[in-house]
Design an enzyme around this catalytic site. Structure first.
Site, PDB file in Angstrom:
ATOM      1  CG  HIS A  58      38.167  44.446  37.989  1.00 44.02           C
ATOM      2  ND1 HIS A  58      38.677  45.709  38.091  1.00 44.02           N
ATOM      3  CD2 HIS A  58      38.978  43.660  38.731  1.00 44.02           C
ATOM      4  CE1 HIS A  58      39.744  45.694  38.869  1.00 44.02           C
ATOM      5  NE2 HIS A  58      39.944  44.453  39.275  1.00 44.02           N
TER       6      HIS A  58
ATOM      7  NE  ARG B  99      46.858  36.060  42.357  1.00 35.56           N
ATOM      8  CZ  ARG B  99      47.460  37.243  42.234  1.00 35.56           C
ATOM      9  NH1 ARG B  99      48.163  37.496  41.158  1.00 35.56           N
ATOM     10  NH2 ARG B  99      47.351  38.154  43.166  1.00 35.56           N
TER      11      ARG B  99
ATOM     12  CD  GLU C 175      42.855  42.724  37.237  1.00 29.56           C
ATOM     13  OE1 GLU C 175      43.913  42.363  37.790  1.00 29.56           O
ATOM     14  OE2 GLU C 175      42.155  43.659  37.661  1.00 29.56           O
TER      15      GLU C 175
ATOM     16  CG  ASN D 292      51.371  36.183  38.630  1.00 29.85           C
ATOM     17  OD1 ASN D 292      51.584  37.394  38.612  1.00 29.85           O
ATOM     18  ND2 ASN D 292      50.452  35.647  39.398  1.00 29.85           N
TER      19      ASN D 292
ATOM     20  CG  HIS E 110      29.436  30.895  42.327  1.00 34.27           C
ATOM     21  ND1 HIS E 110      28.942  30.400  43.514  1.00 34.27           N
ATOM     22  CD2 HIS E 110      28.486  31.744  41.868  1.00 34.27           C
ATOM     23  CE1 HIS E 110      27.751  30.918  43.749  1.00 34.27           C
ATOM     24  NE2 HIS E 110      27.450  31.744  42.767  1.00 34.27           N
TER      25      HIS E 110
ATOM     26  CD  GLU F 108      24.510  30.502  40.566  1.00 34.89           C
ATOM     27  OE1 GLU F 108      23.483  29.910  40.914  1.00 34.89           O
ATOM     28  OE2 GLU F 108      25.098  31.350  41.292  1.00 34.89           O
TER      29      GLU F 108
END
Length: 131
Positions: A6, A10, A53, A57, A72, A122
């Site tokens: 993965h 954030r 993922e 927060n 990227h 991309e």
């Protein structure tokens, strides 16, 4: 041998991010884990095991800065022109489709999208090394 499983980004708004990745790449929520102070959301599609993922927060109110080191995420698709048209239809503002040629042959055909938090993705035509 290590296997990539993965990438994590954030994000400020879980719903906006889930909607973007669903519209752009057909990714859906595979798992969602709420903790004190943060939530982890794992997105994937049936085509492969690699996941995005999302980390949310709970106390974060300001956008994250990417600094000058973030590059990227890249995905490959069967038909980059169709994917580009779909991204336009969803209002995702893709960049123009570009081609790189090397030694007289097509090396890459691609465009970029930007998610709600400014991460660049991309989108490459499956071809050559980008299958």
């Amino acid at each position: 041998m290590a296997k990539a499983i993965h990438t994590m980004v954030r994000v400020l708004d879980e719903a906006k991010s889930v909607e973007f990745y669903s519209k752009a790449f057909g990714l859906g929520i595979e798992d969602r884990f709420e903790f004190d102070g943060f939530t982890l959301v794992y997105l994937k599609n049936p085509e492969n095991d690699f996941e995005v993922e999302l980390t949310i927060n709970h106390d974060r109110t300001e956008p994250y800065g990417h600094g000058d080191g973030y590059g990227h995420l890249a995905v490959s698709v069967d038909n980059v022109d169709e994917q580009h048209a779909a991204a336009q239809a969803h209002g995702l503002n893709p960049t123009d489709v570009k081609e790189f040629h090397r030694d007289g042959a097509l090396m890459a055909k691609f465009f970029f999208l930007q998610d709600p938090d400014g991460y660049k993705i991309e989108v490459l035509q499956r071809h050559g090394r980008y299958t």
